[in-house]
Scaffold this motif. Sequence first.
Motif, PDB file in Angstrom:
ATOM      1  N   ASP A 110      10.434  -6.477  -5.697  1.00 30.66           N
ATOM      2  CA  ASP A 110      10.359  -5.106  -5.169  1.00 30.66           C
ATOM      3  C   ASP A 110       9.983  -5.133  -3.701  1.00 30.66           C
ATOM      4  O   ASP A 110      10.458  -4.315  -2.918  1.00 30.66           O
ATOM      5  N   LEU A 111       9.108  -6.071  -3.353  1.00 32.48           N
ATOM      6  CA  LEU A 111       8.666  -6.232  -1.969  1.00 32.48           C
ATOM      7  C   LEU A 111       8.642  -7.710  -1.633  1.00 32.48           C
ATOM      8  O   LEU A 111       8.276  -8.543  -2.468  1.00 32.48           O
TER       9      LEU A 111
ATOM     10  N   LYS B 110       0.835  -1.204   0.000  1.00 28.20           N
ATOM     11  CA  LYS B 110       0.000   0.000   0.000  1.00 28.20           C
ATOM     12  C   LYS B 110       0.870   1.254   0.000  1.00 28.20           C
ATOM     13  O   LYS B 110       0.640   2.188  -0.772  1.00 28.20           O
ATOM     14  N   SER B 111       1.893   1.292   0.838  1.00 24.60           N
ATOM     15  CA  SER B 111       2.814   2.432   0.887  1.00 24.60           C
ATOM     16  C   SER B 111       3.600   2.565  -0.412  1.00 24.60           C
ATOM     17  O   SER B 111       3.779   3.672  -0.930  1.00 24.60           O
ATOM     18  N   TYR B 112       4.068   1.433  -0.931  1.00 25.14           N
ATOM     19  CA  TYR B 112       4.832   1.414  -2.178  1.00 25.14           C
ATOM     20  C   TYR B 112       4.020   2.010  -3.317  1.00 25.14           C
ATOM     21  O   TYR B 112       4.512   2.850  -4.077  1.00 25.14           O
ATOM     22  N   LEU B 113       2.770   1.597  -3.438  1.00 24.91           N
ATOM     23  CA  LEU B 113       1.901   2.105  -4.510  1.00 24.91           C
ATOM     24  C   LEU B 113       1.607   3.594  -4.325  1.00 24.91           C
ATOM     25  O   LEU B 113       1.612   4.362  -5.286  1.00 24.91           O
ATOM     26  N   SER B 114       1.371   3.993  -3.090  1.00 19.64           N
ATOM     27  CA  SER B 114       1.094   5.396  -2.798  1.00 19.64           C
ATOM     28  C   SER B 114       2.296   6.275  -3.142  1.00 19.64           C
ATOM     29  O   SER B 114       2.142   7.333  -3.762  1.00 19.64           O
ATOM     30  N   ASP B 115       3.485   5.828  -2.769  1.00 18.14           N
ATOM     31  CA  ASP B 115       4.706   6.591  -3.054  1.00 18.14           C
ATOM     32  C   ASP B 115       4.935   6.778  -4.547  1.00 18.14           C
ATOM     33  O   ASP B 115       5.566   7.740  -4.975  1.00 18.14           O
ATOM     34  N   ARG B 116       4.437   5.852  -5.349  1.00 16.67           N
ATOM     35  CA  ARG B 116       4.625   5.910  -6.806  1.00 16.67           C
ATOM     36  C   ARG B 116       3.382   6.398  -7.544  1.00 16.67           C
ATOM     37  O   ARG B 116       3.312   6.326  -8.760  1.00 16.67           O
TER      38      ARG B 116
ATOM     39  N   GLU C 162      -4.575 -13.501  -3.650  1.00 16.22           N
ATOM     40  CA  GLU C 162      -5.951 -13.408  -3.126  1.00 16.22           C
ATOM     41  C   GLU C 162      -5.971 -12.687  -1.785  1.00 16.22           C
ATOM     42  O   GLU C 162      -6.810 -11.822  -1.541  1.00 16.22           O
ATOM     43  N   HIS C 163      -5.030 -13.035  -0.907  1.00 14.91           N
ATOM     44  CA  HIS C 163      -4.945 -12.378   0.403  1.00 14.91           C
ATOM     45  C   HIS C 163      -4.630 -10.891   0.247  1.00 14.91           C
ATOM     46  O   HIS C 163      -5.252 -10.048   0.903  1.00 14.91           O
ATOM     47  N   LEU C 164      -3.662 -10.563  -0.611  1.00 13.02           N
ATOM     48  CA  LEU C 164      -3.274  -9.164  -0.804  1.00 13.02           C
ATOM     49  C   LEU C 164      -4.380  -8.368  -1.489  1.00 13.02           C
ATOM     50  O   LEU C 164      -4.654  -7.218  -1.116  1.00 13.02           O
ATOM     51  N   HIS C 165      -5.018  -8.967  -2.480  1.00 13.26           N
ATOM     52  CA  HIS C 165      -6.088  -8.306  -3.238  1.00 13.26           C
ATOM     53  C   HIS C 165      -7.217  -7.881  -2.299  1.00 13.26           C
ATOM     54  O   HIS C 165      -7.720  -6.750  -2.385  1.00 13.26           O
ATOM     55  N   LYS C 166      -7.604  -8.766  -1.395  1.00 12.72           N
ATOM     56  CA  LYS C 166      -8.662  -8.442  -0.415  1.00 12.72           C
ATOM     57  C   LYS C 166      -8.226  -7.311   0.510  1.00 12.72           C
ATOM     58  O   LYS C 166      -8.974  -6.375   0.755  1.00 12.72           O
ATOM     59  N   ARG C 167      -7.008  -7.397   1.017  1.00 13.56           N
ATOM     60  CA  ARG C 167      -6.528  -6.398   1.978  1.00 13.56           C
ATOM     61  C   ARG C 167      -6.367  -5.016   1.338  1.00 13.56           C
ATOM     62  O   ARG C 167      -6.556  -4.003   1.993  1.00 13.56           O
ATOM     63  N   LEU C 168      -6.016  -4.988   0.057  1.00 13.57           N
ATOM     64  CA  LEU C 168      -5.851  -3.710  -0.636  1.00 13.57           C
ATOM     65  C   LEU C 168      -7.154  -3.185  -1.225  1.00 13.57           C
ATOM     66  O   LEU C 168      -7.202  -2.056  -1.702  1.00 13.57           O
TER      67      LEU C 168
END
Length: 164
Positions: A137-138, A18-24, A43-49
């Motif tokens: 990247d992460l 989330k921070s990585y995407l926001s920074d870019r 699937e886990h990340l998609h739900k959380r984001l």
Amino acid sequence: MTLPDMNQVCEQLAQQLKSYLSDRNISAPVMVGIRTGGVWVAEHLHKRLELTDPLGSVDISFYRDDFTRSGLHPQAASSDLPDSIEGRDVILVDDVIMSGRTVRAAMNELFDYGRPASVTLVALVDIGRRELPLQPDLCGLVLDLEPGQLVKLSGPDPLELTLL
């Protein structure tokens, strides 16, 4: 070696992403998981984001560089991607990155669907035995394994990592 809870690792990875995407200034990425374990993590990340675009998946069976030697995996499935990823920001998710060959195959397939604006590579686990110059990247967890030791992710719910 005691391994952390993979759901907690996914939660931390989602916060990093989330921070990585926001920074870019990436606001509407397409998330794509590499079948099978990468899809589970995605699937886990998609739900959380709370991403709005559907989750995509790639099956790299036909893109493997050892395809002519090992043949088709018996559980090969078709990929499920948007019609075009042309100009889109793509988050490519894998469960375990080791040699880099799986990621290379997945990127080859992605580019068959178009030229993305960017590709962000996210891995749940990095065991760092690269054969190709590809780095996530992460990454949720970095493991330094003994020679011959491997990891196995089981899931999709709960996600559990086992040392073999």
